[in-house]
Design a protein around this motif. Structure first.
Motif, PDB file in Angstrom:
ATOM      1  N   ILE A   1      37.540  40.811  40.592  1.00 40.40           N
ATOM      2  CA  ILE A   1      37.746  42.038  39.814  1.00 40.40           C
ATOM      3  C   ILE A   1      37.097  41.950  38.431  1.00 40.40           C
ATOM      4  O   ILE A   1      36.479  42.899  37.957  1.00 40.40           O
ATOM      5  CB  ILE A   1      39.254  42.337  39.677  1.00 40.40           C
ATOM      6  N   LEU A   2      37.185  40.785  37.806  1.00 46.25           N
ATOM      7  CA  LEU A   2      36.750  40.678  36.406  1.00 46.25           C
ATOM      8  C   LEU A   2      35.361  40.083  36.200  1.00 46.25           C
ATOM      9  O   LEU A   2      34.719  40.349  35.190  1.00 46.25           O
ATOM     10  CB  LEU A   2      37.764  39.837  35.615  1.00 46.25           C
ATOM     11  N   ASP A   3      34.900  39.246  37.131  1.00 45.35           N
ATOM     12  CA  ASP A   3      33.678  38.478  36.881  1.00 45.35           C
ATOM     13  C   ASP A   3      32.415  39.124  37.465  1.00 45.35           C
ATOM     14  O   ASP A   3      32.475  39.915  38.406  1.00 45.35           O
ATOM     15  CB  ASP A   3      33.821  37.054  37.442  1.00 45.35           C
ATOM     16  N   ARG A   4      31.275  38.740  36.891  1.00 45.07           N
ATOM     17  CA  ARG A   4      29.966  39.215  37.344  1.00 45.07           C
ATOM     18  C   ARG A   4      29.629  38.616  38.709  1.00 45.07           C
ATOM     19  O   ARG A   4      30.018  37.493  38.999  1.00 45.07           O
ATOM     20  CB  ARG A   4      28.922  38.767  36.306  1.00 45.07           C
TER      21      ARG A   4
ATOM     22  N   VAL B   1      40.071  49.835  43.475  1.00 45.99           N
ATOM     23  CA  VAL B   1      39.604  48.460  43.233  1.00 45.99           C
ATOM     24  C   VAL B   1      38.768  47.992  44.422  1.00 45.99           C
ATOM     25  O   VAL B   1      37.688  47.404  44.272  1.00 45.99           O
ATOM     26  CB  VAL B   1      40.803  47.506  43.004  1.00 45.99           C
ATOM     27  N   LYS B   2      39.266  48.279  45.618  1.00 48.36           N
ATOM     28  CA  LYS B   2      38.565  47.938  46.865  1.00 48.36           C
ATOM     29  C   LYS B   2      37.164  48.573  46.870  1.00 48.36           C
ATOM     30  O   LYS B   2      36.179  47.916  47.187  1.00 48.36           O
ATOM     31  CB  LYS B   2      39.386  48.509  48.024  1.00 48.36           C
ATOM     32  N   ALA B   3      37.099  49.855  46.485  1.00 45.51           N
ATOM     33  CA  ALA B   3      35.812  50.583  46.465  1.00 45.51           C
ATOM     34  C   ALA B   3      34.831  49.916  45.508  1.00 45.51           C
ATOM     35  O   ALA B   3      33.640  49.761  45.811  1.00 45.51           O
ATOM     36  CB  ALA B   3      36.041  52.041  46.060  1.00 45.51           C
ATOM     37  N   GLU B   4      35.332  49.494  44.353  1.00 49.79           N
ATOM     38  CA  GLU B   4      34.476  48.834  43.349  1.00 49.79           C
ATOM     39  C   GLU B   4      33.944  47.495  43.885  1.00 49.79           C
ATOM     40  O   GLU B   4      32.771  47.146  43.686  1.00 49.79           O
ATOM     41  CB  GLU B   4      35.292  48.621  42.064  1.00 49.79           C
TER      42      GLU B   4
END
Length: 255
Positions: free
Chosen positions: A186-189, A210-213
């Motif tokens: 979620i947070l990292d590149r 979140v799943k879509a992202e």
């Protein structure tokens, strides 16, 4: 303290963003863990996690869902093996692969063994990541029990494992193909140019946005023609929105 306050505390103190998880499922899991260890309130549980390393680790393991085994859903790995064989034979080069949320390493090592069987002369590059440092240390050690080994065929077991009493040690040859690294989906590149990304039985716990992202980021991280392999309960119904076509039941190809 309510669950919202507890989630904020976990993010602040432990760096895990629980706001991304489905709240009903998540809070039920936390309640279940608390009652199992005899804790009555979230305040009490917060103090326990703060002061007791073992309980903090138990909480992290419980939340980050570390259920795993080699060749989990063998029929799906057979489908993946066919697609990888096709890719290796066509492109005639080592592949770059990412095993995301790899837990104790069964999945990336499974991929390494499959690729070794397809063409032993290529040194493929497998990146294996997880949010949990303790779990990654276990993965690097490469020591397993009967529980994780139940789907491993005898010829593969004999070839790539050494048995020591009740434990199974993965061979240095397979270990050398995998690099482990801490990473938060979620947070990292995300790195790029992957030929295959495997992320199974993880996104099911996240909220839809979140799943879509995550799927959007996976798509960007894959080369054209690259594959995404998801869990047996994680069909992507709107896969065309992420520039995927269907390669198999739970395997998608970047267009």
């Amino acid at each position: 303290m309510n669950f919202d306050d507890f989630h904020k505390w976990v993010y602040r103190e432990l760096g895990i963003n629980l706001a991304s998880y489905k709240p009903t499922q998540l809070n039920r899991r936390i309640d279940s863990l608390m009652s199992r260890i005899g804790v009555k309130s979230l305040e009490e549980y917060t103090k326990l996690i703060k002061t007791n390393y073992e309980e903090r680790q138990r909480f992290l393991d419980f939340i980050t869902i570390n259920v795993t085994e080699f060749f989990r859903n063998p029929e799906l790995f057979n489908e993946l093996e066919g697609l990888l064989k096709e890719k290796v034979n066509k492109e005639k080069r080592p592949l770059k692969i990412w095993s995301a949320a790899c837990s104790i390493g069964c999945e990336p090592y499974t991929l390494a063994m499959i690729l070794k069987e397809i063409n032993p002369s290529y040194k493929h590059k497998i990146l294996a990541t997880d949010i949990d440092s303790t779990i990654l240390a276990k993965a690097k050690a490469g020591v397993y029990t009967n529980v994780e080994m139940k789907n491993v065929k005898k010829n593969i077991m004999d070839k790539y494992f050494t048995k020591q009493e009740t434990k199974y040690l993965i061979s240095p040859e397979i270990k050398s193909l995998v690099t482990f690294k801490k990473h938060d989906l979620i947070l990292d590149r995300y790195e790029s140019d992957f030929d295959l990304i495997v992320c199974r039985n993880v996104v099911i716990y996240f909220k839809n946005e979140v799943k879509a992202e995550i799927f959007k980021n996976f798509s960007k991280a894959l080369r054209p023609g690259g594959l995404l392999f998801v869990g047996a309960t994680e069909s992507i119904y709107n896969y065309k929105e992420y520039d995927f076509s269907k390669a198999s039941t739970f395997i998608y190809r970047k267009v």
